[in-house]
Design a protein around this motif. Structure first.
Motif, PDB file in Angstrom:
ATOM      1  N   GLY A   1       0.882  -9.925   4.402  1.00 19.84           N
ATOM      2  CA  GLY A   1       0.658  -9.713   5.828  1.00 19.84           C
ATOM      3  C   GLY A   1      -0.768  -9.262   6.126  1.00 19.84           C
ATOM      4  O   GLY A   1      -1.399  -9.732   7.076  1.00 19.84           O
ATOM      5  N   ASN A   2      -1.287  -8.349   5.308  1.00 22.48           N
ATOM      6  CA  ASN A   2      -2.660  -7.880   5.505  1.00 22.48           C
ATOM      7  C   ASN A   2      -3.674  -8.987   5.220  1.00 22.48           C
ATOM      8  O   ASN A   2      -4.685  -9.096   5.909  1.00 22.48           O
ATOM      9  N   LEU A   3      -3.405  -9.792   4.206  1.00 21.08           N
ATOM     10  CA  LEU A   3      -4.319 -10.888   3.891  1.00 21.08           C
ATOM     11  C   LEU A   3      -4.329 -11.945   4.988  1.00 21.08           C
ATOM     12  O   LEU A   3      -5.384 -12.487   5.331  1.00 21.08           O
ATOM     13  N   VAL A   4      -3.167 -12.239   5.573  1.00 20.62           N
ATOM     14  CA  VAL A   4      -3.104 -13.192   6.684  1.00 20.62           C
ATOM     15  C   VAL A   4      -3.858 -12.638   7.889  1.00 20.62           C
ATOM     16  O   VAL A   4      -4.616 -13.363   8.543  1.00 20.62           O
ATOM     17  N   LEU A   5      -3.682 -11.363   8.182  1.00 20.98           N
ATOM     18  CA  LEU A   5      -4.387 -10.742   9.301  1.00 20.98           C
ATOM     19  C   LEU A   5      -5.899 -10.779   9.088  1.00 20.98           C
ATOM     20  O   LEU A   5      -6.650 -11.168   9.988  1.00 20.98           O
ATOM     21  N   ALA A   6      -6.357 -10.416   7.903  1.00 27.53           N
ATOM     22  CA  ALA A   6      -7.788 -10.426   7.609  1.00 27.53           C
ATOM     23  C   ALA A   6      -8.346 -11.847   7.668  1.00 27.53           C
ATOM     24  O   ALA A   6      -9.437 -12.069   8.204  1.00 27.53           O
TER      25      ALA A   6
ATOM     26  N   HIS B   1      -4.486   2.694 -13.285  1.00 32.08           N
ATOM     27  CA  HIS B   1      -3.180   2.331 -12.743  1.00 32.08           C
ATOM     28  C   HIS B   1      -3.096   2.709 -11.263  1.00 32.08           C
ATOM     29  O   HIS B   1      -2.573   1.931 -10.459  1.00 32.08           O
ATOM     30  N   HIS B   2      -3.628   3.867 -10.896  1.00 34.56           N
ATOM     31  CA  HIS B   2      -3.610   4.301  -9.497  1.00 34.56           C
ATOM     32  C   HIS B   2      -4.484   3.386  -8.629  1.00 34.56           C
ATOM     33  O   HIS B   2      -4.122   3.055  -7.502  1.00 34.56           O
ATOM     34  N   VAL B   3      -5.617   2.968  -9.165  1.00 31.89           N
ATOM     35  CA  VAL B   3      -6.497   2.070  -8.421  1.00 31.89           C
ATOM     36  C   VAL B   3      -5.812   0.722  -8.209  1.00 31.89           C
ATOM     37  O   VAL B   3      -5.831   0.165  -7.101  1.00 31.89           O
ATOM     38  N   MET B   4      -5.211   0.191  -9.239  1.00 31.07           N
ATOM     39  CA  MET B   4      -4.510  -1.087  -9.119  1.00 31.07           C
ATOM     40  C   MET B   4      -3.326  -0.991  -8.161  1.00 31.07           C
ATOM     41  O   MET B   4      -3.060  -1.917  -7.392  1.00 31.07           O
ATOM     42  N   ALA B   5      -2.618   0.133  -8.180  1.00 28.54           N
ATOM     43  CA  ALA B   5      -1.497   0.331  -7.256  1.00 28.54           C
ATOM     44  C   ALA B   5      -2.000   0.374  -5.811  1.00 28.54           C
ATOM     45  O   ALA B   5      -1.356  -0.181  -4.908  1.00 28.54           O
ATOM     46  N   ALA B   6      -3.138   1.012  -5.590  1.00 25.48           N
ATOM     47  CA  ALA B   6      -3.704   1.069  -4.241  1.00 25.48           C
ATOM     48  C   ALA B   6      -4.141  -0.321  -3.777  1.00 25.48           C
ATOM     49  O   ALA B   6      -3.929  -0.687  -2.616  1.00 25.48           O
ATOM     50  N   ILE B   7      -4.737  -1.096  -4.668  1.00 26.13           N
ATOM     51  CA  ILE B   7      -5.157  -2.456  -4.318  1.00 26.13           C
ATOM     52  C   ILE B   7      -3.947  -3.319  -3.992  1.00 26.13           C
ATOM     53  O   ILE B   7      -3.948  -4.074  -3.024  1.00 26.13           O
ATOM     54  N   ARG B   8      -2.886  -3.194  -4.778  1.00 27.50           N
ATOM     55  CA  ARG B   8      -1.662  -3.961  -4.505  1.00 27.50           C
ATOM     56  C   ARG B   8      -1.042  -3.551  -3.181  1.00 27.50           C
ATOM     57  O   ARG B   8      -0.494  -4.379  -2.458  1.00 27.50           O
TER      58      ARG B   8
END
Length: 71
Positions: free
Chosen positions: A20-25, A7-14
């Motif tokens: 905004g980050n995906l558009v920048l990348a 759950h912590h890993v998925m929360a970090a990925i989300r």
């Protein structure tokens, strides 16, 4: 315990994969690929075109020999 860490890993990925980050990348990746395509790579690159002129060959076009290479 394992589901809690998942759950912590998925929360970090989300948190990282926001729109905004995906558009920048994506913009950075597209710009980098456009720059490589514009300047060229390989036999059609700008350096290959400059070095093709045998009358005015700059030092950058000289063959560089490694210290261990036979002359």
């Amino acid at each position: 315990m394992q589901s809690r860490s998942a759950h912590h890993v998925m929360a970090a990925i989300r948190a990282v994969c926001t729109p905004g980050n995906l558009v920048l990348a994506g913009t950075l990746a597209f710009g980098w690929l456009a720059l490589i395509g514009w300047t060229g790579a390989g036999p059609d690159s700008w350096q290959a075109r400059v070095c093709a002129d045998l009358d005015l060959q700059p030092r950058a076009c000289a063959v560089v020999q490694s210290p261990g290479a036979a002359s």
